[in-house]
Design a protein around this motif. Structure first.
Motif, PDB file in Angstrom:
ATOM      1  N   VAL A  44      55.126  45.780  47.589  1.00 40.73           N
ATOM      2  CA  VAL A  44      55.398  44.454  46.984  1.00 40.73           C
ATOM      3  C   VAL A  44      54.186  43.547  47.152  1.00 40.73           C
ATOM      4  CG1 VAL A  44      56.792  42.353  47.210  1.00 40.73           C
ATOM      5  CG2 VAL A  44      57.911  44.596  47.204  1.00 40.73           C
ATOM      6  N   LEU A  45      53.631  43.505  48.362  1.00 38.50           N
ATOM      7  CA  LEU A  45      52.487  42.628  48.632  1.00 38.50           C
ATOM      8  C   LEU A  45      51.255  43.055  47.841  1.00 38.50           C
ATOM      9  CD1 LEU A  45      51.338  40.261  50.219  1.00 38.50           C
ATOM     10  CD2 LEU A  45      50.879  41.835  52.110  1.00 38.50           C
ATOM     11  N   GLU A  46      51.014  44.349  47.783  1.00 37.38           N
ATOM     12  CA  GLU A  46      49.863  44.872  47.031  1.00 37.38           C
ATOM     13  C   GLU A  46      49.958  44.479  45.556  1.00 37.38           C
ATOM     14  OE1 GLU A  46      47.460  49.001  47.920  1.00 37.38           O
ATOM     15  OE2 GLU A  46      49.628  49.078  47.712  1.00 37.38           O
ATOM     16  N   LYS A  47      51.134  44.660  44.975  1.00 39.25           N
ATOM     17  CA  LYS A  47      51.346  44.313  43.568  1.00 39.25           C
ATOM     18  C   LYS A  47      51.184  42.814  43.349  1.00 39.25           C
ATOM     19  CE  LYS A  47      54.798  44.603  39.895  1.00 39.25           C
ATOM     20  NZ  LYS A  47      56.177  44.958  39.558  1.00 39.25           N
ATOM     21  N   ARG A  48      51.759  42.020  44.244  1.00 39.86           N
ATOM     22  CA  ARG A  48      51.681  40.563  44.117  1.00 39.86           C
ATOM     23  C   ARG A  48      50.230  40.080  44.224  1.00 39.86           C
ATOM     24  NH1 ARG A  48      54.683  37.934  48.758  1.00 39.86           N
ATOM     25  NH2 ARG A  48      52.608  37.440  49.533  1.00 39.86           N
ATOM     26  N   MET A  49      49.474  40.662  45.161  1.00 43.44           N
ATOM     27  CA  MET A  49      48.069  40.262  45.322  1.00 43.44           C
ATOM     28  C   MET A  49      47.227  40.670  44.126  1.00 43.44           C
ATOM     29  SD  MET A  49      46.962  40.543  49.242  1.00 43.44           S
ATOM     30  CE  MET A  49      47.701  39.460  50.458  1.00 43.44           C
ATOM     31  N   ARG A  50      47.450  41.877  43.608  1.00 46.84           N
ATOM     32  CA  ARG A  50      46.704  42.306  42.410  1.00 46.84           C
ATOM     33  C   ARG A  50      46.914  41.319  41.266  1.00 46.84           C
ATOM     34  NH1 ARG A  50      48.131  47.639  43.554  1.00 46.84           N
ATOM     35  NH2 ARG A  50      49.916  47.500  42.187  1.00 46.84           N
ATOM     36  N   GLU A  51      48.166  40.901  41.088  1.00 50.87           N
ATOM     37  CA  GLU A  51      48.494  39.952  40.026  1.00 50.87           C
ATOM     38  C   GLU A  51      47.830  38.600  40.269  1.00 50.87           C
ATOM     39  OE1 GLU A  51      50.111  38.391  36.518  1.00 50.87           O
ATOM     40  OE2 GLU A  51      49.677  40.422  37.187  1.00 50.87           O
ATOM     41  N   ARG A  52      47.856  38.124  41.513  1.00 52.05           N
ATOM     42  CA  ARG A  52      47.245  36.820  41.828  1.00 52.05           C
ATOM     43  C   ARG A  52      45.736  36.862  41.632  1.00 52.05           C
ATOM     44  NH1 ARG A  52      46.196  32.448  40.967  1.00 52.05           N
ATOM     45  NH2 ARG A  52      46.161  30.724  42.433  1.00 52.05           N
ATOM     46  N   ILE A  53      45.114  37.969  42.011  1.00 55.70           N
ATOM     47  CA  ILE A  53      43.664  38.112  41.830  1.00 55.70           C
ATOM     48  C   ILE A  53      43.331  38.146  40.338  1.00 55.70           C
ATOM     49  CG2 ILE A  53      41.735  39.718  42.152  1.00 55.70           C
ATOM     50  CD1 ILE A  53      43.133  40.439  44.901  1.00 55.70           C
ATOM     51  N   ARG A  54      44.136  38.877  39.557  1.00 53.95           N
ATOM     52  CA  ARG A  54      43.920  38.920  38.104  1.00 53.95           C
ATOM     53  C   ARG A  54      44.027  37.516  37.514  1.00 53.95           C
ATOM     54  NH1 ARG A  54      46.534  38.360  33.804  1.00 53.95           N
ATOM     55  NH2 ARG A  54      48.578  38.193  34.783  1.00 53.95           N
ATOM     56  N   MET A  55      45.076  36.776  37.917  1.00 53.62           N
ATOM     57  CA  MET A  55      45.275  35.415  37.409  1.00 53.62           C
ATOM     58  C   MET A  55      44.130  34.497  37.820  1.00 53.62           C
ATOM     59  SD  MET A  55      49.396  34.992  38.015  1.00 53.62           S
ATOM     60  CE  MET A  55      49.218  33.247  38.234  1.00 53.62           C
ATOM     61  N   MET A  56      43.632  34.650  39.053  1.00 57.42           N
ATOM     62  CA  MET A  56      42.520  33.829  39.528  1.00 57.42           C
ATOM     63  C   MET A  56      41.296  34.063  38.660  1.00 57.42           C
ATOM     64  SD  MET A  56      41.354  31.622  41.797  1.00 57.42           S
ATOM     65  CE  MET A  56      42.565  31.660  43.102  1.00 57.42           C
ATOM     66  N   GLY A  57      41.034  35.327  38.343  1.00 58.67           N
ATOM     67  CA  GLY A  57      39.903  35.641  37.476  1.00 58.67           C
ATOM     68  C   GLY A  57      40.040  35.013  36.109  1.00 58.67           C
ATOM     69  N   GLU A  58      41.242  35.065  35.534  1.00 54.82           N
ATOM     70  CA  GLU A  58      41.476  34.458  34.218  1.00 54.82           C
ATOM     71  C   GLU A  58      41.346  32.936  34.265  1.00 54.82           C
ATOM     72  OE1 GLU A  58      45.264  35.791  32.786  1.00 54.82           O
ATOM     73  OE2 GLU A  58      44.585  37.861  32.516  1.00 54.82           O
ATOM     74  N   GLU A  59      41.884  32.315  35.318  1.00 53.56           N
ATOM     75  CA  GLU A  59      41.857  30.857  35.439  1.00 53.56           C
ATOM     76  C   GLU A  59      40.446  30.313  35.646  1.00 53.56           C
ATOM     77  OE1 GLU A  59      44.434  30.067  38.757  1.00 53.56           O
ATOM     78  OE2 GLU A  59      46.217  30.770  37.703  1.00 53.56           O
ATOM     79  N   THR A  60      39.628  31.054  36.383  1.00 51.01           N
ATOM     80  CA  THR A  60      38.305  30.548  36.759  1.00 51.01           C
ATOM     81  C   THR A  60      37.168  31.161  35.959  1.00 51.01           C
ATOM     82  OG1 THR A  60      38.016  32.257  38.444  1.00 51.01           O
ATOM     83  CG2 THR A  60      39.080  30.181  39.137  1.00 51.01           C
ATOM     84  N   GLY A  61      37.445  32.278  35.289  1.00 48.37           N
ATOM     85  CA  GLY A  61      36.383  32.984  34.578  1.00 48.37           C
ATOM     86  C   GLY A  61      35.502  33.801  35.512  1.00 48.37           C
ATOM     87  N   ARG A  62      35.896  33.882  36.786  1.00 42.59           N
ATOM     88  CA  ARG A  62      35.110  34.656  37.746  1.00 42.59           C
ATOM     89  C   ARG A  62      35.541  36.112  37.721  1.00 42.59           C
ATOM     90  NH1 ARG A  62      36.242  30.132  41.764  1.00 42.59           N
ATOM     91  NH2 ARG A  62      37.855  31.547  42.528  1.00 42.59           N
ATOM     92  N   LYS A  63      34.598  36.984  38.045  1.00 43.73           N
ATOM     93  CA  LYS A  63      34.891  38.407  38.156  1.00 43.73           C
ATOM     94  C   LYS A  63      35.286  38.727  39.596  1.00 43.73           C
ATOM     95  CE  LYS A  63      31.767  39.849  34.533  1.00 43.73           C
ATOM     96  NZ  LYS A  63      30.621  40.661  34.169  1.00 43.73           N
TER      97      LYS A  63
END
Length: 197
Positions: free
Chosen positions: A91-110
């Motif tokens: 659960v935590l791994e999936k949630r973190m992957r999603e949050r990292i993906r969203m962070m990249g989209e929100e900030t434009g950072r890789k």
């Protein structure tokens, strides 16, 4: 009842003995790790350790992890876990992957770092991991206690956010007892936490 104010932390632990480890002399740049589960080549990596029971990882803390792996080139965030907590880990791994993906989209950072889940280590290997850590991350709203003491024993820098913790902020309290409140590692916001980490 009468309250009694103790002079110290009122904790008693045997002094841990770390296994021998070899690291590059530049803090945070490691070259030769002997810790099970970690990549053998750590050249150019910045090692963050977050060793709490997985139930302490709140979605608010995911922000910190996502910020680190999208801002710190070569970052490796190691989260230790008990193999009996496989469902929590997934659960935590999936949630973190999603949050990292969203962070990249929100900030434009890789994504320039990674999160690695490592099964609970034998004590000697865990102490080696702490000895090599660039930074130990204290979770919020549920922070660490014993892990903080073990981390300090191995000379670790701990970033902690007591105001964001719903239970006693032990790492912040330990910094206070050591007279280190002005060192900038006890922070007042999530944004400041990320900056210090």
């Amino acid at each position: 009842q009468q309250r009694v104010r103790m002079r110290g932390l009122t904790t008693v632990f045997d002094e841990p003995v770390a296994a021998a480890v070899v690291g590059d002399e530049t803090i945070g740049r490691l070259t030769n790790l002997k810790v099970p589960g970690l990549p053998t080549d750590m050249e150019g990596r910045v090692l963050y350790v977050c060793s709490q029971t997985l139930m302490k990882f709140h979605p608010k803390f995911d922000y910190v992890i996502a910020e680190i792996v999208t801002r710190v080139e070569g970052s490796l965030v190691v989260i230790t876990y008990n193999p009996n907590q496989g469902v929590w880990k997934n659960v935590l791994e999936k949630r973190m992957r999603e949050r990292i993906r969203m962070m990249g989209e929100e900030t434009g950072r890789k994504v320039v770092g990674e999160v690695l889940f490592v099964e609970t280590l034998p004590k000697a290997s865990f102490y080696s991991l702490l000895s090599l850590a660039s930074v130990v991350l204290d979770t919020f709203p549920f922070g660490g206690g014993v892990t903080a003491l073990e981390s300090f024993q191995h000379g670790c820098v701990i970033v902690t956010y007591p105001k964001g913790q719903t239970v006693v902020g032990l790492a912040g309290g330990f910094y206070k007892v050591m007279g280190m409140m002005d060192e900038g590692l006890v922070v007042g916001s999530m944004e400041e936490y990320v900056e210090k980490a």
